[in-house]
Enzyme design. Structure first.
Site, PDB file in Angstrom:
ATOM      1  N   GLY A   1       0.844  -1.190   0.000  1.00  0.00           N
ATOM      2  CA  GLY A   1       0.000   0.000   0.000  1.00  0.00           C
ATOM      3  C   GLY A   1       0.877   1.238   0.000  1.00  0.00           C
ATOM      4  O   GLY A   1       2.004   1.197   0.488  1.00  0.00           O
TER       5      GLY A   1
ATOM      6  N   GLN B   1       3.191   9.969   1.074  1.00  0.00           N
ATOM      7  CA  GLN B   1       4.464   9.225   1.059  1.00  0.00           C
ATOM      8  C   GLN B   1       5.263   9.470  -0.215  1.00  0.00           C
ATOM      9  O   GLN B   1       6.423   9.072  -0.299  1.00  0.00           O
ATOM     10  CB  GLN B   1       4.204   7.716   1.181  1.00  0.00           C
TER      11      GLN B   1
ATOM     12  N   HIS C   1      -4.170   1.616   7.834  1.00  0.00           N
ATOM     13  CA  HIS C   1      -2.801   2.149   7.838  1.00  0.00           C
ATOM     14  C   HIS C   1      -2.683   3.318   6.850  1.00  0.00           C
ATOM     15  O   HIS C   1      -2.126   4.370   7.173  1.00  0.00           O
ATOM     16  CB  HIS C   1      -1.845   1.005   7.472  1.00  0.00           C
ATOM     17  N   GLU C   2      -3.237   3.124   5.642  1.00  0.00           N
ATOM     18  CA  GLU C   2      -3.094   4.162   4.602  1.00  0.00           C
ATOM     19  C   GLU C   2      -3.948   5.391   4.932  1.00  0.00           C
ATOM     20  O   GLU C   2      -3.538   6.521   4.681  1.00  0.00           O
ATOM     21  CB  GLU C   2      -3.473   3.602   3.228  1.00  0.00           C
TER      22      GLU C   2
ATOM     23  N   HIS D   1      -2.103   7.629   7.085  1.00  0.00           N
ATOM     24  CA  HIS D   1      -1.146   8.472   6.345  1.00  0.00           C
ATOM     25  C   HIS D   1      -1.821   9.755   5.863  1.00  0.00           C
ATOM     26  O   HIS D   1      -1.214  10.829   5.892  1.00  0.00           O
ATOM     27  CB  HIS D   1      -0.602   7.717   5.121  1.00  0.00           C
TER      28      HIS D   1
HETATM   29 NI    NI Z   1       2.939   3.330   5.604  1.00  0.00          NI
END
Ligand code: NI
Length: 199
Positions: free
Chosen positions: A65, A70, A159-160, A163
């Site tokens: 992912g 990022q 998790h994403e 972000h």
């Molecule tokens: Ni990550």
């Protein structure tokens, strides 16, 4: 919260959207990783090219992912393919302006599982996530969709989404776990040597 409308003043103008060639992997402590992202709105061809670039970078780094911050893009978008060993047999998912259903009845119990992050190389931490989730988002084709996910897919989505809110797994773990990775973090915090070549 409702979905952003295309005319929302919060949406970036096309001048704010980078070209795909500008996107590269950002590693902790890059400040981009700690910023909350803005809504993106309906995708155009440049957005789709940026999404293609994100998949390319994700596969290059053997991730499952990758979220826009990022790669230095302030936008609420992330990509996934949880089949890291045989990505061609997995499924590519793109989530634009995702909204997770936070109603307690739509989420499973918390489960602890180990996670890594392409922006935190060499670090793995035990993180609590809901075992099942429901998420609504827009796909790269511009069509809205809803997905109920469990297992690794649910974990990866949570998790994403973190972000997109500027939250790394470091912000989801106990003080004890943070102490254990202090040395690894300090190494990442060292300024990178530019143009260094050696044996
Ligand atoms: Ni990550």
């Amino acid at each position: 919260m409702s979905s952003p409308s295309p005319n929302s003043p919060d949406l970036p103008s096309s001048a704010d959207i980078p070209g795909p060639e500008q996107l590269h992997l950002r590693v902790y402590p890059d400040p981009f990783l700690h910023r909350a992202c803005r809504a993106l709105g309906p995708p155009d061809d440049n957005v789709r090219a940026c999404i293609d670039r994100m998949f390319q970078l994700m596969y290059e780094h053997r991730g499952i992912g990758l979220a826009a911050p990022q790669v230095g893009w302030n936008a609420r978008v992330f990509v996934l393919n949880v089949n890291v060993d045989m990505p061609e047999e997995g499924r590519e998912w793109t989530f634009i302006d995702p909204q997770i259903d936070v109603a307690p009845e739509s989420r499973g119990a918390l489960e602890t599982g180990e996670e890594g992050c392409l922006s935190l190389p060499g670090i793995r931490l035990d993180v609590d996530r809901h075992s099942t989730i429901t998420i609504r988002a827009t796909g790269s084709d511009g069509e809205p969709f809803e997905l109920q996910a469990d297992g690794l897919l649910a974990r990866c989505i949570q998790h994403e989404i973190d972000h997109l809110d500027g939250i790394l797994i470091l912000g989801r773990v106990s003080a004890d776990q943070k102490v254990a990775i202090k040395g690894a973090l300090r190494e990442l915090e060292q300024p990178r040597q530019q143009g260094e070549c050696g044996p």
